[in-house]
Design a protein around this motif. Structure first.
Motif, PDB file in Angstrom:
ATOM      1  N   ARG A 105       0.834  -1.204   0.000  1.00  0.00           N
ATOM      2  CA  ARG A 105       0.000   0.000   0.000  1.00  0.00           C
ATOM      3  C   ARG A 105       0.868   1.252   0.000  1.00  0.00           C
ATOM      4  NH1 ARG A 105      -5.358   0.601   3.874  1.00  0.00           N
ATOM      5  NH2 ARG A 105      -6.371   2.235   2.652  1.00  0.00           N
ATOM      6  N   ARG A 106       1.927   1.239   0.806  1.00  0.00           N
ATOM      7  CA  ARG A 106       2.828   2.398   0.839  1.00  0.00           C
ATOM      8  C   ARG A 106       3.590   2.544  -0.479  1.00  0.00           C
ATOM      9  NH1 ARG A 106       3.604   0.677   6.292  1.00  0.00           N
ATOM     10  NH2 ARG A 106       5.536  -0.402   5.740  1.00  0.00           N
ATOM     11  N   LEU A 107       3.954   1.413  -1.084  1.00  0.00           N
ATOM     12  CA  LEU A 107       4.643   1.459  -2.375  1.00  0.00           C
ATOM     13  C   LEU A 107       3.773   2.133  -3.424  1.00  0.00           C
ATOM     14  CD1 LEU A 107       6.864   0.645  -4.404  1.00  0.00           C
ATOM     15  CD2 LEU A 107       5.733  -1.581  -4.598  1.00  0.00           C
ATOM     16  N   VAL A 108       2.516   1.754  -3.483  1.00  0.00           N
ATOM     17  CA  VAL A 108       1.613   2.337  -4.475  1.00  0.00           C
ATOM     18  C   VAL A 108       1.402   3.824  -4.191  1.00  0.00           C
ATOM     19  CG1 VAL A 108      -0.708   2.264  -5.454  1.00  0.00           C
ATOM     20  CG2 VAL A 108       0.509   0.126  -4.970  1.00  0.00           C
ATOM     21  N   ASP A 109       1.284   4.177  -2.908  1.00  0.00           N
ATOM     22  CA  ASP A 109       1.173   5.601  -2.562  1.00  0.00           C
ATOM     23  C   ASP A 109       2.394   6.365  -3.073  1.00  0.00           C
ATOM     24  OD1 ASP A 109      -1.295   5.438  -1.318  1.00  0.00           O
ATOM     25  OD2 ASP A 109      -0.448   5.180   0.696  1.00  0.00           O
ATOM     26  N   GLY A 110       3.571   5.767  -2.928  1.00  0.00           N
ATOM     27  CA  GLY A 110       4.791   6.398  -3.427  1.00  0.00           C
ATOM     28  C   GLY A 110       4.788   6.536  -4.932  1.00  0.00           C
ATOM     29  N   LEU A 111       4.248   5.549  -5.641  1.00  0.00           N
ATOM     30  CA  LEU A 111       4.159   5.614  -7.095  1.00  0.00           C
ATOM     31  C   LEU A 111       3.199   6.722  -7.529  1.00  0.00           C
ATOM     32  CD1 LEU A 111       4.080   1.804  -7.943  1.00  0.00           C
ATOM     33  CD2 LEU A 111       5.980   3.389  -8.304  1.00  0.00           C
ATOM     34  N   VAL A 112       2.148   6.916  -6.746  1.00  0.00           N
ATOM     35  CA  VAL A 112       1.231   8.023  -7.026  1.00  0.00           C
ATOM     36  C   VAL A 112       1.956   9.354  -6.837  1.00  0.00           C
ATOM     37  CG1 VAL A 112      -0.843   9.228  -6.240  1.00  0.00           C
ATOM     38  CG2 VAL A 112      -0.871   6.733  -6.465  1.00  0.00           C
ATOM     39  N   ASP A 113       2.687   9.467  -5.720  1.00  0.00           N
ATOM     40  CA  ASP A 113       3.427  10.703  -5.445  1.00  0.00           C
ATOM     41  C   ASP A 113       4.451  11.008  -6.534  1.00  0.00           C
ATOM     42  OD1 ASP A 113       2.004  10.950  -3.098  1.00  0.00           O
ATOM     43  OD2 ASP A 113       3.585  10.114  -1.829  1.00  0.00           O
ATOM     44  N   SER A 114       5.012   9.941  -7.136  1.00  0.00           N
ATOM     45  CA  SER A 114       6.023  10.112  -8.180  1.00  0.00           C
ATOM     46  C   SER A 114       5.426  10.305  -9.568  1.00  0.00           C
ATOM     47  CB  SER A 114       6.961   8.897  -8.201  1.00  0.00           C
ATOM     48  OG  SER A 114       7.634   8.755  -6.963  1.00  0.00           O
ATOM     49  N   GLY A 115       4.117  10.194  -9.679  1.00  0.00           N
ATOM     50  CA  GLY A 115       3.460  10.409 -10.959  1.00  0.00           C
ATOM     51  C   GLY A 115       3.331   9.177 -11.831  1.00  0.00           C
ATOM     52  N   PHE A 116       3.753   8.011 -11.326  1.00  0.00           N
ATOM     53  CA  PHE A 116       3.662   6.795 -12.127  1.00  0.00           C
ATOM     54  C   PHE A 116       2.261   6.177 -12.114  1.00  0.00           C
ATOM     55  CE2 PHE A 116       8.266   6.803 -11.145  1.00  0.00           C
ATOM     56  CZ  PHE A 116       8.748   6.763 -12.439  1.00  0.00           C
ATOM     57  N   VAL A 117       1.491   6.454 -11.078  1.00  0.00           N
ATOM     58  CA  VAL A 117       0.147   5.891 -10.936  1.00  0.00           C
ATOM     59  C   VAL A 117      -0.825   7.033 -10.661  1.00  0.00           C
ATOM     60  CG1 VAL A 117      -1.327   4.374  -9.545  1.00  0.00           C
ATOM     61  CG2 VAL A 117       1.026   3.685 -10.066  1.00  0.00           C
ATOM     62  N   ARG A 118      -1.950   7.021 -11.352  1.00  0.00           N
ATOM     63  CA  ARG A 118      -2.970   8.039 -11.113  1.00  0.00           C
ATOM     64  C   ARG A 118      -3.704   7.759  -9.799  1.00  0.00           C
ATOM     65  NH1 ARG A 118      -6.811   7.109 -14.192  1.00  0.00           N
ATOM     66  NH2 ARG A 118      -6.021   5.288 -15.282  1.00  0.00           N
ATOM     67  N   PRO A 119      -4.077   8.790  -9.045  1.00  0.00           N
ATOM     68  CA  PRO A 119      -4.823   8.571  -7.803  1.00  0.00           C
ATOM     69  C   PRO A 119      -6.084   7.736  -8.006  1.00  0.00           C
ATOM     70  CG  PRO A 119      -4.051  10.833  -7.898  1.00  0.00           C
ATOM     71  CD  PRO A 119      -3.736  10.219  -9.243  1.00  0.00           C
ATOM     72  N   ALA A 120      -6.777   7.946  -9.121  1.00  0.00           N
ATOM     73  CA  ALA A 120      -8.004   7.185  -9.375  1.00  0.00           C
ATOM     74  C   ALA A 120      -7.717   5.695  -9.524  1.00  0.00           C
ATOM     75  CB  ALA A 120      -8.702   7.710 -10.620  1.00  0.00           C
ATOM     76  N   ALA A 121      -6.561   5.372 -10.109  1.00  0.00           N
ATOM     77  CA  ALA A 121      -6.190   3.964 -10.259  1.00  0.00           C
ATOM     78  C   ALA A 121      -5.917   3.351  -8.891  1.00  0.00           C
ATOM     79  CB  ALA A 121      -4.963   3.840 -11.150  1.00  0.00           C
ATOM     80  N   ARG A 122      -5.179   4.074  -8.070  1.00  0.00           N
ATOM     81  CA  ARG A 122      -4.924   3.590  -6.706  1.00  0.00           C
ATOM     82  C   ARG A 122      -6.227   3.380  -5.946  1.00  0.00           C
ATOM     83  NH1 ARG A 122      -2.459   8.025  -3.052  1.00  0.00           N
ATOM     84  NH2 ARG A 122      -4.510   8.874  -3.635  1.00  0.00           N
ATOM     85  N   ASP A 123      -7.121   4.334  -6.074  1.00  0.00           N
ATOM     86  CA  ASP A 123      -8.346   4.307  -5.282  1.00  0.00           C
ATOM     87  C   ASP A 123      -9.376   3.305  -5.784  1.00  0.00           C
ATOM     88  OD1 ASP A 123      -7.136   6.306  -3.832  1.00  0.00           O
ATOM     89  OD2 ASP A 123      -8.232   7.937  -4.813  1.00  0.00           O
ATOM     90  N   SER A 124      -9.137   2.716  -6.950  1.00  0.00           N
ATOM     91  CA  SER A 124     -10.072   1.707  -7.454  1.00  0.00           C
ATOM     92  C   SER A 124      -9.946   0.387  -6.703  1.00  0.00           C
ATOM     93  CB  SER A 124      -9.859   1.476  -8.956  1.00  0.00           C
ATOM     94  OG  SER A 124      -8.581   0.896  -9.200  1.00  0.00           O
ATOM     95  N   LEU A 125      -8.872   0.225  -5.937  1.00  0.00           N
ATOM     96  CA  LEU A 125      -8.709  -0.955  -5.085  1.00  0.00           C
ATOM     97  C   LEU A 125      -9.236  -0.615  -3.699  1.00  0.00           C
ATOM     98  CD1 LEU A 125      -7.558  -3.833  -4.673  1.00  0.00           C
ATOM     99  CD2 LEU A 125      -5.407  -2.754  -3.981  1.00  0.00           C
TER     100      LEU A 125
END
Length: 200
Positions: free
Chosen positions: A142-162
């Protein structure tokens, strides 16, 4: 609904995870749902299937031929489908499920979670994808994905779909709500969004 559960097939885990898996199986049955699983009879995979059947739920297991001995196939499954490849296994599980629930597990569980999550993000399906992790086994993920969002690699909406949950009831509530909101499948003969995108 048909609930696909991804979970551990390793015997070398804390027994608390077996208890959690059994509780999931019991709740699936109590709510009148069916179980779709990887077709194994050991560890968490076996615990969730055994408990679901004990409560009266229909259980479907899908297992590749190469894992029949390794995962000890579930002879009591109401349906047991043996596939030739892992890709066929996952495709069948995906197709038969109305929602996906991931319990703590290892590399195989992570692979299944990430694949079905990415498929949802890409619009290949709209079924709910839920994680049940009361002990925080996947906190690093979960923290890894949050970091990817912060770095611009993952959109917040993609993270939040889980959807992340910590109780069995919360997890099943999320699955039911997500399944109720899922658009119906296209009529027979109509192309799917994936087929249109692929030009079929």
């Amino acid at each position: 609904m048909n609930v696909c559960v991804y979970c551990a097939s390793s015997a070398l885990i804390d027994p608390a995870h077996l208890v959690l898996a059994a509780r999931v199986g019991e709740e699936i049955a109590r709510r009148g749902h069916a179980l779709v699983s990887g077709g194994g009879s050991v560890s968490c995979m076996g615990a969730v299937a055994t408990a679901a059947r004990a409560g009266g739920a229909h259980t479907l297991g899908v297992i590749p031929r190469a894992l029949l001995a390794l995962e000890v196939s579930d002879p009591d499954a109401d349906e047991l489908i043996v596939t030739e490849t892992m890709r066929e296994r996952k495709a069948l599980m995906d197709d038969r499920a109305d929602g996906f629930l991931t319990l703590p597990g290892g590399l195989g569980t992570l692979e299944e979670l990430l694949e079905i999550w990415v498929a949802r993000v890409l619009g290949m399906h709209a079924k709910p994808v839920v994680v049940l992790d009361p002990g925080g086994v996947f906190d690093h993920l979960r923290r890894l994905v949050d970091g990817l969002v912060d770095s611009g690699f993952v959109r917040p909406a993609a993270r939040d779909s889980l959807i992340w949950t910590v109780t069995v009831e919360e997890a099943l509530d999320a699955l039911e709500a997500g399944a109720a909101a899922t658009p119906p499948a296209p009529p027979a003969g109509m192309p799917t969004a994936v087929e249109i995108a692929e030009g079929e």
